[in-house]
Design a protein around this motif. Sequence first.
Motif, PDB file in Angstrom:
ATOM      1  N   LYS A  92      74.552  34.751  84.324  1.00  0.00           N
ATOM      2  CA  LYS A  92      74.029  33.516  83.733  1.00  0.00           C
ATOM      3  C   LYS A  92      74.320  32.313  84.628  1.00  0.00           C
ATOM      4  O   LYS A  92      73.497  31.389  84.727  1.00  0.00           O
ATOM      5  N   SER A 101      71.674  32.100  87.213  1.00  0.00           N
ATOM      6  CA  SER A 101      70.411  31.660  86.620  1.00  0.00           C
ATOM      7  C   SER A 101      70.398  30.145  86.413  1.00  0.00           C
ATOM      8  O   SER A 101      69.384  29.483  86.664  1.00  0.00           O
ATOM      9  N   ASP A 106      67.780  27.656  88.194  1.00  0.00           N
ATOM     10  CA  ASP A 106      66.893  26.845  87.360  1.00  0.00           C
ATOM     11  C   ASP A 106      67.040  25.355  87.656  1.00  0.00           C
ATOM     12  O   ASP A 106      66.040  24.623  87.743  1.00  0.00           O
ATOM     13  N   GLU A 131      65.439  33.092  93.208  1.00  0.00           N
ATOM     14  CA  GLU A 131      65.853  34.180  92.325  1.00  0.00           C
ATOM     15  C   GLU A 131      67.342  34.119  92.039  1.00  0.00           C
ATOM     16  O   GLU A 131      68.107  33.507  92.789  1.00  0.00           O
ATOM     17  N   ALA A 132      67.740  34.734  90.949  1.00  0.00           N
ATOM     18  CA  ALA A 132      69.151  34.830  90.578  1.00  0.00           C
ATOM     19  C   ALA A 132      69.540  36.302  90.538  1.00  0.00           C
ATOM     20  O   ALA A 132      68.778  37.133  90.046  1.00  0.00           O
TER      21      ALA A 132
END
Length: 289
Positions: free
Chosen positions: A135, A138, A142, A160-161
């Motif tokens: 997370k 992410s 983001d 990308e994560a």
Amino acid sequence: MGSTEVTFFPGDRRGGGEFSADTQTAGSVGLLIQVALPCALFSTTTTILQLRGGTNAEMAPQFDYTTEVFRPLLERFGATFDYKLLRRGYFPRGGGEVHIRVNPVRQLKPIKMIDGGKILRIWGWAFVAGTLPIKLASVMADSATVALQRAFKGVEINIEAYKEREEDAVGNGSGINIVAETTTGCILGASGLGKRDVRPEQVGKQAADDLISTVETGACVDPHAQDQMVVLMALADGISQVKVGPVTQHTETAIYIAKSLSEAKFNIIKQGPNSNIIECTGIGLLNPV
């Protein structure tokens, strides 16, 4: 500690071969590459470097930056290297391992990069390793994406994560790397590392803001590539020109050292309040391979 003078007595250049170096800490593998690469390029045979330490460390280029941003710049000079990333290592344990293969060159070509062009596409990756949850990656990805979309409307952006596999990394770590390509072939980079007291969204946004600031100057290389270009320009055969933003202290130091150790000539041509061209007449070092 406390030294104020260095005396250097150069010897004969030696052939290639296999060499290993281990910082035994999270000391930067990227900096080890910077130290060894010019010598390896002008050795008489292929050089293999087995390097251990931090692959993603503070105050140094992340290994991803070295491969995705610096290597394309090196290729403009007519040189390159191959690599194998065996394991990543983070602060404070280190433990990363990278193998580098460098073939010698006869001579480096001068480069001319004075047109930054427009942003063509942006890509990157945010990562976590160890016990850290994906997370966090992410959130970094983001927040960077949102900031970049505001600045570069209509540009393809893909960050990308992911989480490193347990066997591919030592310890806990997190960070983000962003790369931008322009219509004139310039490659610009920005990055950030996660810290205990810094929110992941701040890490992602700061990396994006750093890239945006570079683009706004019209530079062909980012601030972290500036000083890495100096030694290559000094060794190349002919006049090189590279458009940059504000000249960093690292770059000023690199130019001073290059001029002290060689007959390379440098000139900083001011283009605007935040724009300069670094011009260098290189020594045209010739490798008797």
